[in-house]
Every structure is written in C-alpha cells, then in structure tokens.
Design a protein around this motif. Sequence first.
Motif: not given
Lengths: 810, 549
Positions: A203-224
């Motif tokens: 469920s890639p879209e669900t995950m990306q949406t959830a990450l963005r909602e929590r403001g974690l998308f950019l931190p996760v992207l950067g850390l990975l």
Amino acid sequence: MSPDLAMVIAAVALPFVVAALTPVVFRVLGEGTGFVGTVVALTSFGLLATQYGSAGTVGLEWVPSLDLALRFYVDGWALLFAMLACGIGALIFAYSPAYMHGESGLVRYYAALLAFMGSIVGVALAADLIAMFLFWELTSLASFVLIGYYTADDSSQYAARMAMLITVGGGLFLLVGLLLLSLVASDVLGPDAAFNLAAMLESPETMQTALRERGLFLPVLGLLAIGAGTKSAQVPLHFWLPNAMAAPTPVSAFLHSATMVKVGVYFIGRVRPMLVSTEWLFLFATLGLTTMTVCAIMAVASTDIKELLAYSTASHLGLMVAGFGFTSVYGAETGVFHLLNHALFKAALFLVAGIIAHEAGTREIDELSGLRHDLPVTAVITVIVALSMAGIPPFNGFYSKELLFEAAVEASQHHDIGLLGWLYPAVAVFGSIFTVLYSLRFLSLFFGERPEALGHVHRPPVTLLVPPAVLALLAAVVSVDPQLAVDAIVQSGLEATAVDPHEMHVGLPTSYSPALGMSAVTIGVGLVAYPSYGRLHDAIRSIPRTVPPIEANWWYDTAVDGLSGEGRVFAETVHDGTLRTYATWTLTATCTLALAGFVAAGAIAPTELGVEVSLAIALVLLVAVIGGVAVATAESHIAGVLTLSILGFMVAIFYILASAPDLALTQLVVETLVLVIFLLVIEEIPERYEVEIGTVARDAVLSVLVGATAFVTVLVTTGTRPDGSSEIARAYAEQAIPRGGGANIVNVTLVDFRGFDTLGELAVIALAAISILTLIVMRDRDGDRTATHDGDELTGDDSAGTSSDGGDDE
Amino acid sequence: MTATPAGTASTLVIAPMLVVLVAAAGTLLLGRHPRARTAVSLAGGAGYAIAVAAIDWYIVLGPDAPGIATYQVGDLPAPFGITLVADGLSAFMLTMVAILGIASLVFSTRHLPGGEGRSYYFPLFHFLALGVTGAFLTGDLFNLFVWFEVMLMASYVFVAYSGGPQHTRAAFWYVTLNLLASAVFLLGVGGIYATTGTLNMADLAQRLAEPAAYGLEPVPVVGLLGLLLSVFAIKAGLVPFQFWIPTAYRAAPPQITALLAGATKKVGIYAIIRLSFTIFAGAEVAVDLPLPLVDVAITGDSPLPFVGAALFVMAAGSILLGGIGAVGRDSMEGVFAYSSIGQVGFIAIPVAIATTAAGPELRTFAIIAALVYALNHTLAKGLLFLAVGTVRSATGTSRFADLGGLAKRSPPLALAVFVGSLALVGIPPLSGFFGKFLVFDAAARAGSGPVLVLLLVGSLLTIAYATRLWNRSFWGARTDAVEAATVDPVQVAILVGLAVAIIAVGVGFEPVYEFAETAAEAALDTEGYVDAVDPQTASELAGSNGGGH
C-alpha cells in the motif's frame, strides 16, 4: 507461485554456516578453500534459481513481542540482486586462491567473504525492516574486516576504520528512518505490519499519505537517503570507497564494485514505489548526478588503476541513484538495468586490475602501457568491458546510459522543475564525458609503447583469467542481445521498482531522439578531448593542493584527528586532577537539584517553625557558628583543628539541651577522637597552601550554598509535621518491651527492630578494618604491583594534575 | 514465620544475601589457606547463581510464580521491621549481576592481584556482592543506605588495592566524593522520614499517593527526591557526578572494574527507576518550575517530570562527555572508563523518556529499553574490562603505545573483544543492537527529535572510539610486549563465554524481552508492590503481638 521458505532460508544461511566452519575447512583444504566458496555461491545461486518466477513473502518468527520476523520477500528485483551477488561471488572465490596465494590470515579472508555474500543475499531478500538492517550492518562489518585484511598496514587500518565510521554511522541514520517508517506503518496498517516491508510496499500510497500527514515524509526521506548514500558512496560521503582499495583486489571487485556498494542503490529501488514524489526527484536526481560527475572527474585525476576504478564505481553508483531518482519509468529502467551492466563490467575490470598488479607488479597508471603484448587475453577482455563502461554502442553500458538520458529529458519535459529542467540533462552529459575519458585511459594501458622501466610481465594463470573472461562474455551477450537480459530478469526487476511499469524494450536506436543526440555529444566530445587527458589530469590534481577543503578526505581527517585531540584536551580540562574542582561540581549539582525540587513543588516557604528556640540553645548555636567561621579563617592547621572542636563540642551541648544525652556522649567521643587523629596527621601535611583569591571566593559561595541547602531541607521537612513523632516511633515505644524485651528503645531498635541495618553496618566496620589491613599489606608488595601494572600507566593518561590539594571541602 | 503458601518464595528472597554473607565470612576465616579460600569462594558464587536462578523461576518467571515475594526480616511486619522484596525488576538486575559476577569471580581465581599470599581479595569480593544484592532487594530506604555503604567500603578497598600512590589517590577521590553522597543520602532519608513518618518504601508509596488520609504535607519530597537523585547519579556516574570514574576505574583491578561498571553502576540506575516509578510516581504533588532561560516549564501532577528533566540534562552531558573523552584516551581501560560514562547516559535517556511518557504503554516500553540497554552494557563492558585484565596479565600493559597486533597473537581474545566492541556500537544481532534499537525506538515514539540527534551523535562517537581502540591494540605491527605475551586460556575462555552470551541474547531475544517486560511492569506496578509488602498499622502490630517469639 509463492516462494519456498526452505529454499530461501537455505540460500541465505548456507554462506553463514560455511563461514562459521571455515577454520575446519581451511585445515583440510588449505588454499583450496576458495573453491569451496565457489561451490557455496553456486549452490545458493541454484537455490535462488529454483525460486525464479515466484513472488511473495515467507518468514520465520524472531521476536514476536516486537513483531520482528525474518521475513523474506521474493520478486524479480530481489532475485536479480541476490543472484548477481552469488554469481559474481562464485567467480571471485574461484579467482581468490591464485591471487591470494601465500598470504596469511586466509581463514579470516574466506570467512568474511562468505559471510559477506550471505549478508548481501539477506539484504536482497529481506522483507522485514529490521531483518534488512541486520544484513545491512553485517555487510559493513564484513567490509571492515576485509578492507583491514593487511592488519599491519597503516592505510588498511585507516581505510577500514573510515569505511566502518561512514557506513555504520550512516546505518544509524537508516535505523532511525526505518523506526519512523515502522511507527507510521503500525498506525495505518496495523501493529503486525510495523516492520513488514512487504506490507508497506503493498500500500505505497497509503504509506506516503500517512507519512505526509504526520510531517514525517521529509525526515524519513532524508534519513533513508543518508543511509543509502553512505553505503553507496554518494557525494559528499563517497570518499571511503576510493580508500577502500586498500583491500585485496578480489575484495575490491566483489565488495566495492559489484555488490556491497549497490546495497544502497538496491534499497533506493526497493522503497521507490512508496516514496516516489517531486521531493524524491529533487533529492536523488541531484544527489546521483552530482556524484556521477564529481567522481568521474576524480577518476580522471587518479594515478592508480584501482583508484581510477574506485572513483568510477562511485560515479556509476551516482548514475544508478540518479536513474531511480527520475520518477518516470525510464528512471527505474536505468537503475535496474545499469545495476546489472555495471556489475558485469566493473567486476571484470577490477579482476583485470588484479591481474595487472599481480603480474606487472605495479598499479601506477603512468608506469603501465602496451600490455597487450604480454597479456593478450586480458586485453580482449578489457576492450569489451572498458568500452561498456564508457557507454559506447553497442556495448551493454550504452543501453542503460541511454536510458538515463531519456529519463533526464523526460523529467525536463514533464515536470515543472525550472532551471533543473535543462541542468539535469546537461550535467548527465557533462559527467558522462569524463566517463568516456577515463575509460579510454584505462583501455590505453594495453596499447601504445611498452615502457622500458616495466619489468617482466608474467602470463596470468588460468584461474585468474577465467573469472573476468566469464564476465566479459556475459557482457558481450548482453551487448549483442540486450532484450534477452531484459526478458530474463530486468523486466521483473522493473516491475518491483517502477510505479507504472510497462513492457521494456531496449536495442540500438533506429531513429533520432534527444537521448541519442546526448550520447553522440558525449562520445564525440570525449574523443576530441582525449588527447588533452594529461593536462586535464594535472589540472584536476592541482585543485586540492591549493584548496584542501575541497577534498572530502580533508574534512574526514580534520574531524577524526580533531576529535581525538580535542577529546583528550576536553577530558583533561574537565577532569583536571583536583578534588576541589570535582567536589565543587558535585556539590553544586546536588544543591541545585534539591533546591530546584523544593522550588518546583512550592515547598520553599514553610508557614511556621515546628520548634521553639530557647535562649540557651540560641547561644550555643551562635558560638558554633562563630567557631565555624573561625575554622575557615584559621591561620594554621593546629588552630583550625582546635577551633573545629569548639564547633563539635557546641553540637554536643546542643544535644544535651535537646534531651538527647546518648547522642551527646557519642558526639563527645567522636569529637575527641577526631581531634587526636587530626593532631597526629597534621605533622604529615604541608604547613600552608597557596590558594588563589578566586578559589577562596568560590569555596565561600559553595559553603554557603551547601549550608543553605541543608538548612532549607531540614526546615521544610521538619516544619510540616506538627505532631512530632511518627506512628512507627510510637509503636516502637509501645513494643520495645513486649517484642524486644528491652527497656532502652535505642538498643531495641538497633539490635532487634532494625537489626538488619546493624548487620550491614557491622559489615561496613569489618570492611573498614580490612581496608586498613589491605592498605598496609599491599604497600609491602611493590614487587607484585610492578609485575602487573607498569609504573606510569595510571599517571600518564587521566590523572593529569598533581596530587590533590587537600580535600578540604568535606 | 507462619507457614503460608508463599513461605518458600519468601525465604528465597533473602537466600542470595545469606549465601554471599556466608561466603564472605568463610573466605575471611580461611585467609591463610589459598586452596580452601578459592574453593569456598567459587562455591559461594555457584550458590549465589543458584539462589538468583531460583528467584527468577519460582518468584518471577515460572508458571506458578507469584511475580513478587517479600521477606520481613525478624518476622516484624512492614513498616516496623525491614522488608526485603524480590520482584521482576530486582530479579532482572540480580540476574545481570550474577552472570557478570561469576565471570569476574572465576577470572579472579586465575589472576589474583597481589599474589597468592594472605589476601582479603575474596572476602571483599563477596562483601561487594552483598552490598549490591542488598540494594536490589531491600524495600526500606534506610536499609538501602546501609547497603550503599557496604558497596562503597568494599569498592574503596579495591580501588586502593594495588597500593601504589596513583591507586591511593584514586581511592581518596573516590571515597571523598562518595562519602559526600552518603551524607546527602542521609539528609534525604532523614527528610523523608520527617515528612512522611516512614522508611518502608511500600508504605511511603501509599502515603504519598494519599497524603491527606495520613495527615501529611508531601510537598518537600520533590526536593528530597532531588537529593536522592544526586546520590544515585554518583553511583551511576552520570555527568556532573562522574568525576571519580576515570581514575577509580583505572586503579581498581580490571576484573573488579568490570563489576563496578557492570554491577554497582546499575545499582544507581536501579535505584532511580525503583524510587521514581514504583514509589514516587503516584505522589500527589504538583510541580511547576519555569525555566526562563530555555523557555520551558517543568510541570506535572507528580514529581516525575522533575526527575525526567534532571535526567535528560545529566544523560545528555554523559553521552557527550563520555563519548568525546573516550576518543582521546591512550589506554584500553581509559577508553572503557569514559565509555562507561557515555553508555550510562544511553541508559538514562529512556528512563527520562519514561518519566515524561504520555501513556503507560510508552512508559513501559521506555523502561524495557533502559533495562535491555543496561543488560547489554553489563555484558559488553564486563567482557571488555575483563579483556583489559587478560591483556595486562599477558603483556604487562594496556597502553596503546605498547600494544599492537594482538589479533594475530590470540585470535579468540580478539574475537571476544570484537564482539564486545560491536555490542557497544550496537551491531545486530548482538544484545547491543536491541539496546540501541529499543532506545532509539522509545525516542522516536516519544517524538523527540533533539533526543534522536543526541543518540545519533553519541552512537557515532561510540563507533569512533571502538574502532580506534581496535586499530591501536589489535591490528597494527606486533610490539615487543605482545610478542612476549602468554595469554591465559581460562581467562580467554571466560571472555569467549561472555561473547557467546552477548550473541545468544541477541539471537534469542524473545525470552530476554519478556523478562525485561516483566521487570518493567513490576517497576511500574506500585499497587502490586504495596499489596505484597502489606504495610500494617500500629494497632495491627499490637494485635499480632507474640506471634514470632
């Protein structure tokens, strides 16, 4: 068809099992252990091949409480990478016995190489974030051991530590990224999916949406990205890779070109469907193209053939990262296909470099030329793989590079990315020109005049020639019929990494496209510029000499050396060897904690005092205070000790006035003993200390602070209980005779009610006696001491200061 | 003691203390008979291990285990007598200490500092174990002070043991700073007795939870807890209470330093967890401390936020000072001593997170993280300090300048140290990985970015000093000292045993996690603790009069 758990587990576990048995195997087979490695690699390869065409997740429980499992996921992308590691591994193991002939430490070499191969297979197949991380870290570890193979060699140690710091350090960032990912996954996909990568990718879209909602998308992207970037040597953390050439050449071929460094690229491809977005494009396309260009330039500046290949590897990793960075399907095609192509030509090139070093005895580019006379077969191999590296049609490297150009063009056409729209294609071409240049330079080792200085060059044994020949043959096959490789494995790899996969077709271009134009420019400019290679080489080399900070190595050295040096100074500044400093910090912190606690709870101002102070007590305490001040200002030690006893005796009188005659007696005895002992010891102490006025002021403030803290503590704790005695105290008074059989409540408490405390205190007294005996006994055993502790070892390091200045803070 | 179903369990609680006490007395009496002394000592160690294992199984982990058991010394009911309590938390700590204690004890029989003559080494060893065990088991605040004193005196002798001027000086600093802490401890305990009228920890917990019912004004306890916190921080070696550590750790015999780092340090951590959570967490005291300089306020309905803020600051200081200091040392034990300062910061961070946790789930999780990290530190640092002992007894030195090429000189020794170092770094699948993983996860769940950054920096420093130590002593050219070394196989076997334990804990982590979870739940279960200790009133005491005599 879903995968077979036993086969998958066996493929991962077999290399580890044999790695553990290496000491035994080596005892029996000696240097032939390498061929056992080949068999292991081929067996794992075969086991994986049986899973070809299957897809799905299988796994074993590991830590159910944390939902951790050894889950494995089989699909085209996983199989491509895992089988590549096994296949090239088999060739490396076959190459090793001849290359490593006569070296010591081969048990360690083969064990680490096997464990390393198993780890790669593990990373490729892992469908659990933590299982993936486990294998990820094991590759770093194996790499550390192998880079440091020549343990007595400074450059090996330096490079091994650097690789460990960068890749394991990057691993920590990855771990944080994975943890954030797991938090989100357990929220939106349920706690079972916390670490289940396969579930997240479903469920890639669900995950990306959830990450963005929590403001974690950019931190996760950067850390990975940091995790993958350190592993795959992306600028500015690429510098460990060229240094890693300190490893034996077969290791370089395997770890630092074909496989380990691709773990980062592999992971980027793996999570691509979940995180692909405009931010993703900016991050990875920029990162990849920068790395590709910078490292290609550095490769041109190289003087050593392994250095050239190492920088080239970093550059090609940049190409793959950039490919995956472009969000179109061409991007994914670039990443997947180039992963395969690069493994084939770069492993072969490193093995060629190994043959040159082994047979010609040097790796200096300037000293090598005309090798085709001595190494004809090697020369043929090199022609195929070097042209492939350059991206010259119709060699296999050309196809994947062409895909990168297509992806770059597509990005500028279909995304509103402003300036970057033309910058990406331009940089891709610019970087590729350098690739052509250094590829030709490597090829030129075999052509031209044979220099006089070059000594006799041996013919390499067959076991050194077969592995690169096999790789060159495979590269040739892919060159002739790229669609064969696409249909066999690349297409299924594409389906796992692309968001909208389509039927992939590659072949020689039949009509004009922007990408073809870019290829033409690249090759044309490369050929035109080649005659100026020498000047270009010198010009690039001169830059770091004038501006050292432009080199990443410089930053690393400055940081690591600075850390050791500054760490030492820092520790010795904090621990300056004076008890006065230590006591000051300890007491200040204690008082701060206590007073802050009283303030925080609002306990600082008691409403009323629980006791009334009689005139007699007030007088006694006043004398005690005057005594205290007198101690601190006394002219000599004798005067100080005598005034100290005034204070002690006043406390005794206070006890008498407060109806505690037993305490008063104890106090008098203690006071008398202290006085006598002090007078005996004073003889041994220097008559005066020179203490600076600042220190005196600090000590005075500290004394007042400690006194105030104790005073406040007593005040607030005794002021709150108006009735005086506790329930326990009253019960003790009632029960002293019936339970304890004694009329003295203090005695009964000590030996009966709280006899266990007394037992402990008796132990303390026994220990005090033992301590005196021990100090006396051990003092006479100087001989023993110097046998086990060399004399200065405790003074040289931490205890920088001279002996303590009195310990008078107590 | 009247016969109750819990009778056996109750007697078990005191068993480990009795075993070490007998061993201490026995080895003291056999001072002139080295063989008998060693035999009694080893028997004491074995008995201790059995007693701890029995507590683990019959009280905490077994199918019919009650989870918690108490022993009322002298059959005097709480709070009038002294109560010993064994629950999951105590059992977890005891198990840790037992594993390392046995390793250190056996090691000592192979390498007795000061030679084989008349020696007080073993009595001191057992007294040290007595102090540590008493601290883990007691349910009485003043009794805790007593066991702290026992620990302090025994370890003081060990720091001074080798008898050189540098050892004497280290011991002097050590004893001075720790005696200051003792005085502070006494002040705090006295204050608590004056405020609440009790020393029994369970009684204290119930009184603090309902102060009005007991006619108490509990407001001063926050400051008193601050005093106690500083005492426990000295034992744990948290910044700025760490000053004694570098010299004392280097002066004591290495196998004792292993215990100082692995066991007595954990007593400080244990006491912080036990008092903050089991006892003071329910205290009905509001705290409100505005800190205008950093623009935050520490507020809450219990003393926990105050403890948490203090721990955060101390842990951050420890991680940075320990890590930065360790990178620049020039001897093995110097690196490990500073590393111990840093690592205890990693243990304190999740404890601090637990104090500020939003819900019980995160609070439990954070304490599990702290316990697992503590377990790893005990195993890994224990192994590494013992390895310092092995290197010293083999080569006569542990300075980097005199070392090099140890890896090829003794591959098993190198392998053990490699595993221990990697456990410190936190490489999977070793015990250290789970420590690091859980601590990072706790910080992530708490949503604290700055804490994650701190943990990352601290972990990078760990890699830096671990790799530096490895390169300086195990790789490189072989030195004369290493060339002439004779490595004792039994010592190496002990190290390998600990390395295997480190791997086993990681690979088979599920049961370890469950044990840590039980321990964390016990630490947070104030009600269960109070019920088990069952404090009586004075009239109940009078009613039961004569039962035991």
